[in-house]
Design a protein around this motif. Structure first.
Motif, PDB file in Angstrom:
ATOM      1  N   VAL A  67      16.024   8.820  14.487  1.00 42.99           N
ATOM      2  CA  VAL A  67      15.692   7.393  14.410  1.00 42.99           C
ATOM      3  C   VAL A  67      14.262   7.154  14.882  1.00 42.99           C
ATOM      4  O   VAL A  67      13.476   6.443  14.241  1.00 42.99           O
ATOM      5  N   ARG A  68      13.911   7.766  16.008  1.00 49.17           N
ATOM      6  CA  ARG A  68      12.551   7.629  16.550  1.00 49.17           C
ATOM      7  C   ARG A  68      11.518   8.207  15.581  1.00 49.17           C
ATOM      8  O   ARG A  68      10.460   7.608  15.345  1.00 49.17           O
ATOM      9  N   HIS A  69      11.831   9.378  15.010  1.00 51.02           N
ATOM     10  CA  HIS A  69      10.912  10.042  14.079  1.00 51.02           C
ATOM     11  C   HIS A  69      10.662   9.162  12.849  1.00 51.02           C
ATOM     12  O   HIS A  69       9.508   9.009  12.400  1.00 51.02           O
ATOM     13  N   ALA A  70      11.724   8.556  12.318  1.00 50.13           N
ATOM     14  CA  ALA A  70      11.587   7.670  11.160  1.00 50.13           C
ATOM     15  C   ALA A  70      10.738   6.453  11.498  1.00 50.13           C
ATOM     16  O   ALA A  70       9.906   6.011  10.695  1.00 50.13           O
ATOM     17  N   ALA A  71      10.934   5.909  12.709  1.00 48.75           N
ATOM     18  CA  ALA A  71      10.156   4.744  13.148  1.00 48.75           C
ATOM     19  C   ALA A  71       8.675   5.101  13.312  1.00 48.75           C
ATOM     20  O   ALA A  71       7.789   4.296  13.002  1.00 48.75           O
ATOM     21  N   MET A 129       8.893  -4.200  22.579  1.00 47.79           N
ATOM     22  CA  MET A 129      10.041  -5.099  22.728  1.00 47.79           C
ATOM     23  C   MET A 129      10.797  -4.777  24.017  1.00 47.79           C
ATOM     24  O   MET A 129      10.775  -3.633  24.492  1.00 47.79           O
ATOM     25  N   LYS A 130      11.461  -5.766  24.550  1.00 47.53           N
ATOM     26  CA  LYS A 130      12.111  -5.647  25.863  1.00 47.53           C
ATOM     27  C   LYS A 130      13.074  -4.472  25.951  1.00 47.53           C
ATOM     28  O   LYS A 130      13.030  -3.679  26.897  1.00 47.53           O
ATOM     29  N   ASP A 131      13.943  -4.333  24.976  1.00 44.66           N
ATOM     30  CA  ASP A 131      14.960  -3.269  25.011  1.00 44.66           C
ATOM     31  C   ASP A 131      14.685  -2.134  24.035  1.00 44.66           C
ATOM     32  O   ASP A 131      15.585  -1.347  23.716  1.00 44.66           O
ATOM     33  N   GLY A 132      13.475  -2.062  23.515  1.00 46.32           N
ATOM     34  CA  GLY A 132      13.119  -0.969  22.615  1.00 46.32           C
ATOM     35  C   GLY A 132      14.017  -0.910  21.390  1.00 46.32           C
ATOM     36  O   GLY A 132      14.215  -1.912  20.706  1.00 46.32           O
ATOM     37  N   PHE A 133      14.578   0.272  21.138  1.00 48.21           N
ATOM     38  CA  PHE A 133      15.440   0.462  19.966  1.00 48.21           C
ATOM     39  C   PHE A 133      16.758  -0.303  20.089  1.00 48.21           C
ATOM     40  O   PHE A 133      17.472  -0.480  19.106  1.00 48.21           O
ATOM     41  N   ASN A 134      17.095  -0.736  21.307  1.00 51.28           N
ATOM     42  CA  ASN A 134      18.325  -1.510  21.519  1.00 51.28           C
ATOM     43  C   ASN A 134      18.088  -3.021  21.443  1.00 51.28           C
ATOM     44  O   ASN A 134      18.994  -3.804  21.697  1.00 51.28           O
ATOM     45  N   ILE A 141       6.932   2.293  15.576  1.00 60.83           N
ATOM     46  CA  ILE A 141       7.216   2.687  16.960  1.00 60.83           C
ATOM     47  C   ILE A 141       6.457   1.816  17.958  1.00 60.83           C
ATOM     48  O   ILE A 141       6.963   1.504  19.041  1.00 60.83           O
ATOM     49  N   GLU A 142       5.248   1.393  17.580  1.00 61.66           N
ATOM     50  CA  GLU A 142       4.410   0.622  18.504  1.00 61.66           C
ATOM     51  C   GLU A 142       5.038  -0.715  18.854  1.00 61.66           C
ATOM     52  O   GLU A 142       5.202  -1.054  20.028  1.00 61.66           O
TER      53      GLU A 142
END
Length: 575
Positions: free
Chosen positions: A439-443, A455-460, A449-450
């Protein structure tokens, strides 16, 4: 509506149980006036207290049995109706998922929502009434007439005079109400349509200061629906006092004629009381049936609209004997493909032939309405071609299962569509079992990713419905990440870089190039800068290919491409 009853197959034993309990309730209630008549004639009139207690206790047992049957029957009928509604909604949703875009356009989103909610609720309500009254009311009516006749033949003539008047009144009211019930559904569709358009297009409405216009448009549709509903309820409201008046008139007539019969010793008081109750049971059962038959047309209108969905045969179906691709490479070939949208006078694309090979970037460019997105929709098999063939690895896509075909494609639509949930959930929409690292790699590749890290909770972090808490560029990058995480053999980008600035666009394409070395990449774009480095550029004009080649070649050979380039780039950039 009978067609929909096939979905009751799962509940057939419960339906039989409901009918059984309603039968017991009807018989018990028909027996109660006779017991009361016995108590009055043989107990009260003779002063036999023991008889009163004995028959009274028996009467309580019968009343208890009637009440218990009514409660259990009501519970089971509600359970059947709710289960029936659930199965209907599941089937409509599943059916709708198989529809092509043409079928969706034909029905309309607002109408589809109304059919899945309001229309099913109407059918559920009538189903409950039918199960409860379809056995109960006829038994009460016919049984009541037989029992009343057994008490006194002469008094039955009173019923013979009242019943036709009673039925005629109901028929007259039903004739007025039924057409109005049918029109209510269409007017509800209209309100839903306007409401949906206003909620989706609120930004445009405010931007063009059309709030007052849209408010009036909604008010008119809502007023029309309200007026019709009020008219229906006024007629239904008139029905109740008329019925009560007729019932009271019936009671007075029975008592009047019965008093004479009692005075002549031809009728006992208990029998008169029983006859009066049987008369009320007969009239109540007719009212039940009349209410049911007034509601049935509305439910019938709803059932017809539901059946329309089941009767629509999806244009795009899987073959009976689908072919399997052992090793999917992603080689796409169009052979003389022609396609027209339903009702269109001219084809959207005509005689299209080209190849898109693995490891290459194939770009499609052209003016508005030239057929760029249509080509991508045909590859995804959202529509089927009129003539010609679309081959993937030498196999016509119509010979593949739709699920298998789309499992190898990563699709990024022109308008980014996100779902309520977290950012990670939206990226995993492309691959349900994707790891956090994937998921991180795709972002990262999608240049998302930036802003995710900020954002406050990142991927969540939560994405609101439709992604309204994100900018257009952010939504587009998440949509691209969703396709990348799938690691497909074919990437389809339908003008997916238009919401990105030039710097982000360039960085994304550079990162994407390393990721898609073994995949076929198809890009539809309006911006020349996005597709200048493509291995192959296809130029469309009014649904036809007017040029195929690389950027430099097309500048020399294709006038349409030169016009597009010159409208976007300066002389220095072109050189």
């Amino acid at each position: 509506m009978i067609k929909l009853f096939r979905f009751l197959k799962k509940f057939r034993w419960l339906v039989i149980a409901v009918i059984g309990f309603m039968f017991v309730q009807a018989i018990a209630e028909l027996y109660l006036p006779t017991l009361m008549s016995d108590i009055v004639n043989n107990g009260m009139m003779k002063g036999d207290t023991a008889y009163i207690w004995r028959r009274g206790g028996y009467m309580l047992l019968v009343a208890g049995l009637s009440s218990l049957s009514s409660i259990v029957g009501a519970f089971l009928s509600a359970r059947v109706a709710v289960g029936f509604g659930k199965i209907l909604r599941d089937n409509i949703f599943t059916r709708a998922e198989r529809f092509s875009l043409h079928e969706f356009d034909k029905i309309g989103t607002a109408s589809m929502i109304t059919r899945t909610t309001n229309d099913i609720n109407q059918v559920q309500m009538v189903l409950v009434m039918m199960m409860r009254f379809i056995i109960y009311a006829p038994i009460m009516c016919i049984g009541g007439i037989i029992m009343a006749y057994s008490k006194d033949r002469y008094l039955t003539l009173v019923l013979g005079g009242i019943l036709p008047l009673f039925v005629a009144t109901i028929v007259l009211i039903a004739a007025k109400v039924i057409p109005l019930f049918k029109s209510l559904q269409k007017k509800l569709d209209k309100v839903n349509q306007i409401l949906r358009e206003n909620l989706i297009g609120i930004r445009v409405i405010r931007a063009f200061n059309r709030i007052d216009t849209e408010r009036k448009r909604f008010y008119d549709a809502n007023r029309d629906l309200t007026d019709t509903a009020i008219k229906v309820n006024k007629i239904m409201a008139v029905m109740q006092p008329i019925m009560i008046l007729l019932m009271n008139f019936t009671s007075i007539s029975i008592i009047w004629f019965a008093s004479k019969r009692i005075g002549e010793n031809r009728l006992q008081i208990g029998d008169m009381m029983a006859f009066l109750q049987y008369a009320m049971q007969i009239l109540f059962s007719i009212i039940m049936v009349s209410i049911m038959f007034v509601m049935i047309p509305r439910a019938q209108a709803s059932a017809e609209r539901i059946n329309e969905i089941f009767e629509i045969e999806p244009e795009i179906i899987d073959p009976k004997d689908p072919k399997k691709v052992d090793e999917f490479k992603g080689h796409i070939e169009f052979k003389n493909v022609t396609f027209s949208y339903p009702g269109a006078e001219t084809p959207a694309i005509e005689d299209i032939s080209f190849e898109a090979k693995p490891g290459e970037v194939t770009a499609i460019i052209g003016g508005t309405g030239s057929g760029k997105s249509t080509i991508l929709n045909l590859i995804m098999r959202f529509y089927d071609v009129d003539r010609g063939n679309i081959l993937i690895d030498g196999v016509d896509i119509r010979e593949l299962e739709q699920k298998e075909l789309r499992s190898f494609i990563g699709y990024v639509p022109q308008n980014a569509v996100l779902f309520s949930g977290t950012i990670a959930d939206n990226i995993r929409y492309g691959k349900e079992d994707a790891t956090d690292e994937e998921v991180r790699h795709a972002a990262e590749i999608a240049q998302a990713i930036e802003f995710i890290n900020e954002m406050k909770d990142g991927f969540n972090s939560l994405v609101s419905q439709g992604g309204t808490n994100l900018s257009g560029g952010q939504k587009q990058r998440l949509s691209i990440a969703r396709a990348i995480v799938k690691k497909p053999k074919i990437y389809i980008f339908d003008d997916s870089f238009s919401a990105l600035d030039f710097k982000t666009d360039a960085k994304l394409r550079l990162a994407l190039k390393k990721e898609t070395t073994n995949s076929t990449v198809l890009i539809v774009a309006q911006r020349v800068a996005t597709i200048m480095d493509a291995d192959k550029i296809i130029v469309l004009d009014e649904g036809r290919i007017v040029g195929i080649g690389k950027h430099r070649e097309l500048l020399k050979t294709c006038e349409v491409y030169r016009e597009i380039v010159s409208s976007q780039l300066s002389e220095e950039e072109i050189a």
